[in-house]
Write an enzyme that holds these catalytic residues in place. Structure first.
Site, PDB file in Angstrom:
ATOM      1  N   CYS A   1      80.311  12.895 105.899  1.00  0.00           N
ATOM      2  CA  CYS A   1      80.613  14.044 106.876  1.00  0.00           C
ATOM      3  C   CYS A   1      81.188  13.557 108.179  1.00  0.00           C
ATOM      4  O   CYS A   1      82.052  14.009 108.684  1.00  0.00           O
ATOM      5  CB  CYS A   1      78.996  14.221 107.304  1.00  0.00           C
ATOM      6  SG  CYS A   1      77.995  14.648 105.922  1.00  0.00           S
TER       7      CYS A   1
ATOM      8  N   GLU B   1      78.669  21.721 103.143  1.00  0.00           N
ATOM      9  CA  GLU B   1      78.564  20.587 102.783  1.00  0.00           C
ATOM     10  C   GLU B   1      78.368  20.252 101.624  1.00  0.00           C
ATOM     11  O   GLU B   1      78.119  20.682 100.583  1.00  0.00           O
ATOM     12  CB  GLU B   1      77.242  20.180 103.305  1.00  0.00           C
ATOM     13  CG  GLU B   1      76.562  20.446 104.936  1.00  0.00           C
ATOM     14  CD  GLU B   1      76.673  19.382 105.904  1.00  0.00           C
ATOM     15  OE1 GLU B   1      77.028  18.358 105.415  1.00  0.00           O
ATOM     16  OE2 GLU B   1      76.722  19.739 106.941  1.00  0.00           O
TER      17      GLU B   1
ATOM     18  N   ASP C   1      82.873  20.036 103.527  1.00  0.00           N
ATOM     19  CA  ASP C   1      83.525  18.801 104.328  1.00  0.00           C
ATOM     20  C   ASP C   1      83.979  17.638 103.355  1.00  0.00           C
ATOM     21  O   ASP C   1      84.233  16.707 104.030  1.00  0.00           O
ATOM     22  CB  ASP C   1      82.355  18.674 105.271  1.00  0.00           C
ATOM     23  CG  ASP C   1      81.105  18.031 104.886  1.00  0.00           C
ATOM     24  OD1 ASP C   1      80.986  18.129 103.498  1.00  0.00           O
ATOM     25  OD2 ASP C   1      80.323  17.709 105.443  1.00  0.00           O
ATOM     26  N   HIS C   2      83.710  17.584 102.046  1.00  0.00           N
ATOM     27  CA  HIS C   2      83.905  16.609 101.342  1.00  0.00           C
ATOM     28  C   HIS C   2      83.203  16.817  99.800  1.00  0.00           C
ATOM     29  O   HIS C   2      82.742  17.910  99.559  1.00  0.00           O
ATOM     30  CB  HIS C   2      83.486  15.280 101.651  1.00  0.00           C
ATOM     31  CG  HIS C   2      81.950  14.862 101.982  1.00  0.00           C
ATOM     32  ND1 HIS C   2      80.973  15.088 101.278  1.00  0.00           N
ATOM     33  CD2 HIS C   2      81.683  14.748 103.436  1.00  0.00           C
ATOM     34  CE1 HIS C   2      80.062  15.005 101.858  1.00  0.00           C
ATOM     35  NE2 HIS C   2      80.148  14.903 103.245  1.00  0.00           N
TER      36      HIS C   2
END
Length: 630
Positions: free
Chosen positions: A77, A38, A244-245
């Site tokens: 997310c 994450e 995820d970013h």
């Protein structure tokens, strides 16, 4: 069950043979493993980050491939993960908002379902966060899911998600509690501080802690690799490692800048499967790759034909297709509604803000709720030491933004007003228009509007089969936002299409025009068939003159049975600031109790009720109440 799995495995084996070339007939389909984490930038040693300590990932990269232009498509997310697992833009499905419960077409199969149909064992451990139900779509999606639970010899597709680097742990007020069993520590005095952050001891501690968590994730990657080797699977498994970013920090997560969109991506391919990535000729891969491309690429690796639904492109092997652009999207994040879209060509990032009157950092619970990094920004603001490039995010957004990442990697200099870049902006805007129309971008409608229209069907089907939605006309209306729209605006507010009336209201707010010039139209819109148009016209009338009828209209929709409609009424209430005061007693007595519960000690659940509650709480805080939010 074992018999059925064996049949599917044999079928997939034959398919893989037929798709893999003449000389590969004895090779079984590869296992495919996604290791995701994450909220991190490409802050790994293999990307040249000398502050990072990521030996396990770096070793994988040394033997594999490093993608330098990989994007999550969305900087938060749920929409990013929806795009990732479907191979479809979240904006096509209506899943681009955080967090939501969107119906999908009944015959749409996501990546693990397709792989399972072709003999793969599919496991997810354990985060989903797709904005739609994951039930029945995996062989196992739980905190015990693992490739070891498959039938003997069966190929697997497994996803392992790490939460340790999420913005929660990143902003934890007791960071040592997360690292007590991990000895390595990054030196805060040497922490790299981007120029948009205040260079303070506390900010350096936060950044050093962020890198410590990345090192813990790296250790987890090493443990998984070791387990693959012990199971005799390492040489049969293609491994993707990615985030995820961007960082769980301001100007990264939730931001449509490159700092929010760019992800690290390392790919390990065993020697026996190198023919499947024949297009990769060097360790560093500069090809433009987005999350939307991951699913069709995995299908190609597995020897399976493309899904008719998928919008991404396979980026590996002889059939690889290069992207000319990567498209990005920012929509509702928590209870902060927005609509921005981006185009990236490998050097220039263009952003069009369709709600420029709404700042990135709004007066909202999500920014005020005891996050260390945000607290440091607020403190710097009080001391007049916040860099101007960060200060601007507390104010209205530019209508358009253009950054040259080659010469300006921190995206400090907006080139959108410079004459020499106008042709480039026009071309990139045209690409953006075409992309939104082609994929029926659901952000062309307000969230509450498309969810109402999609009842009994799906957002995807509704936007393609419903003749009342005119994407070309809508794009023209959207592009009026931020322009001199005096005469056009009145026509938009009176248009027969409720969606054009909606964008007329957005344009009115963005332009700052005196509402008195369109009061008659606004009063008519209080009775509009589209709830969002009633809500927005009520908000504008209240801001203009505290109109009693407008307050009544807002209460009506705060008491609506449809949660998405209530959410947008609550967002409007929050944006009224102190002018929400007349409705506070009703909110406390009649509305907030419906959405209260145990999430954060206050909210009913993690979906719409949470964000309704957050908006209602901030509205009360704006009116002078003290509310303790965990």
């Amino acid at each position: 069950m074992f018999y059925l799995k064996s049949i599917w495995f044999f079928a997939s084996f034959l398919i893989f043979i037929s798709c893999s070339g003449k000389n590969q007939t004895t090779i079984s389909p590869p296992n495919i493993l996604w290791i995701s984490t994450e909220d991190i930038d490409p802050a790994w040693g293999c990307y040249g980050d000398k502050y990072a300590h990521t030996p396990n990932i770096d070793q994988l990269a040394a033997e594999g491939f490093i993608f330098t232009n990989a994007s999550a498509n969305s900087p938060i997310c749920a929409p990013a993960r929806s795009t990732l697992i479907t191979g479809m833009y979240a904006t096509s499905l209506g899943t681009q908002h955080l967090r939501s419960e969107v119906p999908l077409p009944k015959d749409l199969k996501i990546l693990p379902e397709i792989l399972r149909d072709h003999g793969y064992y599919t496991s997810n451990n354990s985060k989903t966060d797709y904005n739609f139900s994951h039930e029945g779509r995996w062989d196992d999606s739980s905190n015990k899911a693992h490739w070891s639970n498959r039938a003997e010899g069966q190929p697997f597709f497994s996803v392992i998600n790490f939460m340790i680097t999420h913005e929660g742990p990143t902003n934890n007020t007791d960071p040592e509690s997360l690292k007590k069993d991990f000895e390595f520590r990054h030196d805060p005095d040497k922490a790299p501080i981007p120029p948009y952050f205040p260079n303070t001891p506390k900010m350096r501690e936060i950044m050093a802690h962020t890198y410590d968590l990345i090192s813990i994730f790296d250790k987890g990657v090493g443990d998984i690799i070791q387990q693959l080797k012990e199971d005799g699977l390492f040489d049969n498994t293609i491994i993707f490692v990615f985030s995820d970013h961007g960082f769980g920090l301001p100007r990264h997560k939730r931001w449509l800048n490159n700092s929010g969109l760019q992800i690290p991506l390392v790919l390990h391919v065993p020697q026996k499967y190198k023919h499947l990535v024949s297009n990769l000729n060097s360790q560093k891969v500069e090809d433009l790759v987005g999350f939307v491309d991951f699913a069709p690429t995995v299908l190609e690796l597995a020897g399976i034909g493309p899904s008719p639904y998928m919008e991404g492109k396979n980026f590996l092997g002889a059939k690889a297709i290069k992207n000319e652009y990567i498209f990005g999207f920012r929509s509702r994040a928590d209870d902060c509604y927005d609509m921005s879209r981006s185009v990236f060509d490998g050097r220039f990032l263009y952003i069009r803000n369709y709600m420029p009157h709404l700042p990135y950092i709004q007066n909202a619970v999500i920014f005020n709720q005891a996050k260390q990094s945000m607290e440091e920004l607020f403190l710097a603001r009080e001391n007049n030491t916040l860099p101007q490039t960060m200060e601007q995010y507390f104010h209205k957004k530019p209508i358009t933004e253009l950054y040259d990442l080659q010469n300006d990697p921190y995206e400090l200099n907006n080139l959108a007003e410079k004459p020499e870049f106008q042709n480039r902006i026009e071309n990139m805007q045209m690409e953006l228009n075409n992309w939104m129309v082609k994929h029926r971008d659901s952000g062309m409608l307000n969230e509450s509007e498309y969810m109402i229209r999609a009842k009994g069907s799906s957002v995807y089907e509704c936007l393609r089969n419903n003749k009342s939605f005119d994407p070309e006309k809508t794009i023209q209306a959207m592009n009026q936002v931020g322009t001199n729209v005096d005469e056009t605006l009145i026509k938009m507010l009176q248009d027969n299409d409720p969606n054009i009336r909606y964008w007329g209201l957005v344009a009115l707010e963005a332009s700052g025009l005196d509402a008195a010039a369109v009061t008659e139209s606004l009063y008519l819109l209080l009775e509009d068939p589209s709830p969002i148009n009633c809500i927005m016209s009520a908000k504008i009338l209240i801001l203009a003159n505290k109109d009693p009828k407008a307050y009544q209209t807002l209460v009506k929709y705060l008491q609506n049975e449809d949660e998405v409609t209530v959410l947008h009424a609550a967002i409007a209430l929050r944006l009224l600031e102190e002018k929400a005061q007349p409705l506070v007693p009703t909110v406390k007595a009649d509305i907030f109790p419906k959405y209260s519960g145990n999430v954060w000690g206050r909210y009913k659940n993690w979906s719409y009720p949470m964000f309704i509650g957050m908006a209602l709480d901030q509205a009360r805080i704006n009116c002078g109440e003290e509310i303790d939010i965990n």
